[in-house]
Scaffold this motif. Structure first.
Motif, short mmCIF file in Angstrom:
data_model
loop_
_atom_site.label_atom_id
_atom_site.label_comp_id
_atom_site.label_asym_id
_atom_site.label_seq_id
_atom_site.Cartn_x
_atom_site.Cartn_y
_atom_site.Cartn_z
N VAL A 10 0.84 -1.20 0.00
CA VAL A 10 0.00 0.00 0.00
C VAL A 10 0.88 1.26 0.00
N LEU A 11 1.92 1.27 0.83
CA LEU A 11 2.80 2.43 0.87
C LEU A 11 3.56 2.62 -0.43
N ASP A 12 3.98 1.54 -1.05
CA ASP A 12 4.66 1.64 -2.34
C ASP A 12 3.74 2.27 -3.38
N GLY A 13 2.48 1.85 -3.37
CA GLY A 13 1.50 2.43 -4.30
C GLY A 13 1.29 3.91 -4.02
N GLY A 14 1.21 4.27 -2.76
CA GLY A 14 1.04 5.67 -2.40
C GLY A 14 2.23 6.52 -2.81
N ALA A 15 3.42 5.98 -2.66
CA ALA A 15 4.63 6.72 -3.02
C ALA A 15 4.71 6.98 -4.52
N ARG A 16 4.11 6.10 -5.30
CA ARG A 16 4.13 6.27 -6.76
C ARG A 16 3.05 7.24 -7.24
N ALA A 17 2.13 7.61 -6.39
CA ALA A 17 1.03 8.50 -6.77
C ALA A 17 1.47 9.96 -6.68
N THR A 18 2.47 10.32 -7.46
CA THR A 18 3.04 11.67 -7.37
C THR A 18 2.09 12.74 -7.89
N ALA A 19 1.14 12.39 -8.76
CA ALA A 19 0.22 13.39 -9.29
C ALA A 19 -0.80 13.83 -8.25
N ASP A 20 -1.14 12.96 -7.32
CA ASP A 20 -2.16 13.29 -6.32
C ASP A 20 -1.78 12.72 -4.95
N PRO A 21 -0.77 13.28 -4.30
CA PRO A 21 -0.36 12.72 -3.00
C PRO A 21 -1.45 12.83 -1.94
N ARG A 22 -2.27 13.86 -1.98
CA ARG A 22 -3.35 13.99 -0.99
C ARG A 22 -4.37 12.86 -1.16
N GLY A 23 -4.70 12.57 -2.40
CA GLY A 23 -5.62 11.46 -2.66
C GLY A 23 -5.02 10.13 -2.23
N ALA A 24 -3.71 9.97 -2.48
CA ALA A 24 -3.02 8.74 -2.06
C ALA A 24 -3.02 8.62 -0.54
N ALA A 25 -2.77 9.73 0.15
CA ALA A 25 -2.76 9.69 1.62
C ALA A 25 -4.14 9.33 2.15
N THR A 26 -5.16 9.92 1.59
CA THR A 26 -6.53 9.62 2.02
C THR A 26 -6.84 8.14 1.81
N ALA A 27 -6.40 7.59 0.68
CA ALA A 27 -6.62 6.17 0.40
C ALA A 27 -5.85 5.30 1.40
N ILE A 28 -4.61 5.66 1.69
CA ILE A 28 -3.81 4.91 2.67
C ILE A 28 -4.49 4.95 4.04
N TYR A 29 -4.95 6.12 4.44
CA TYR A 29 -5.59 6.27 5.75
C TYR A 29 -6.86 5.42 5.83
N ARG A 30 -7.65 5.45 4.76
CA ARG A 30 -8.88 4.62 4.74
C ARG A 30 -8.52 3.14 4.83
N TRP A 31 -7.50 2.73 4.07
CA TRP A 31 -7.08 1.33 4.11
C TRP A 31 -6.65 0.95 5.52
N LEU A 32 -5.86 1.81 6.16
CA LEU A 32 -5.40 1.52 7.52
C LEU A 32 -6.57 1.38 8.50
N GLU A 33 -7.55 2.26 8.38
CA GLU A 33 -8.70 2.18 9.29
C GLU A 33 -9.45 0.86 9.14
N HIS A 34 -9.49 0.31 7.93
CA HIS A 34 -10.18 -0.96 7.71
C HIS A 34 -9.28 -2.17 7.98
N ALA A 35 -8.02 -2.07 7.61
CA ALA A 35 -7.11 -3.22 7.75
C ALA A 35 -6.62 -3.40 9.17
N ALA A 36 -6.63 -2.35 9.95
CA ALA A 36 -6.13 -2.42 11.33
C ALA A 36 -7.14 -1.79 12.29
N PRO A 37 -8.28 -2.46 12.48
CA PRO A 37 -9.31 -1.87 13.35
C PRO A 37 -8.86 -1.73 14.81
N SER A 38 -7.87 -2.52 15.21
CA SER A 38 -7.30 -2.34 16.55
C SER A 38 -5.78 -2.27 16.40
#
Length: 173
Positions: A10-38
């Protein structure tokens, strides 16, 4: 696959999203909230060690580890010289910033005081009073930690009237 393996992808994908880092961060944060509920010890260790927080310093945005990112009520002013979140953090990070290793105050060094003075000089006039008061309070806290820092600030503030006047009104040095 382990959480760590998936997190790396997920982080590698976010790092490659140079055109929209804010969108990538939001996607990473959403993934984290679902993948790591605790937050298990393993997950906390990974979150502390990996650059998953989109931070901004000046005009530069990049993914940083939590320890590099300052969470402070004066972020709009501080972003001139300090790494602060570029987008809103996920709920779990806002609720447990210390556990994840986020900084809540800048280090007590002359370089930090110089940076705070530059932030105040450049951005305080364009920010709201509450944000500026929080940054001035950070200066006072740092100056209270050592006489050498207090002396450094007093010498530095003489050249920046805005910084000197506001600080004096908060807590006379």
């Amino acid at each position: 696959r382990s959480f760590g393996d998936l997190f790396t992808l997920v982080l590698d994908g976010g790092a490659r999203a140079t055109a929209d880092p804010r969108g990538a961060a939001t996607a990473i944060y959403r993934w984290l909230e679902h993948a790591a509920p605790s937050l298990t010890d393993e997950i906390v260790a990974l979150l502390r060690a990996r650059p998953w927080v989109l931070a901004q310093r000046g005009d530069v945005q990049e993914f940083r580890c939590p320890a590099d990112v300052l969470l402070h009520p004066g972020e709009p002013i501080l972003q001139a010289r300090f790494w602060v979140p570029a987008v809103a953090l996920p709920e779990f990070a806002r609720c447990t910033p210390a556990v994840l290793g986020f900084a809540n105050a800048p280090p007590a060094t002359p370089e930090t005081l110089r940076g705070l003075g530059e932030c105040l000089t450049e951005r305080a006039a364009a920010s709201n009073d509450d944000e500026a008061r929080h940054v001035y309070a950070a200066v006072v806290q740092l100056c209270d930690q050592s006489d050498s820092l207090r002396d450094y600030w007093q010498r530095s503030a003489e050249g920046h009237a805005v910084s000197h006047l506001h600080l004096r009104s908060l807590n006379p040095l």
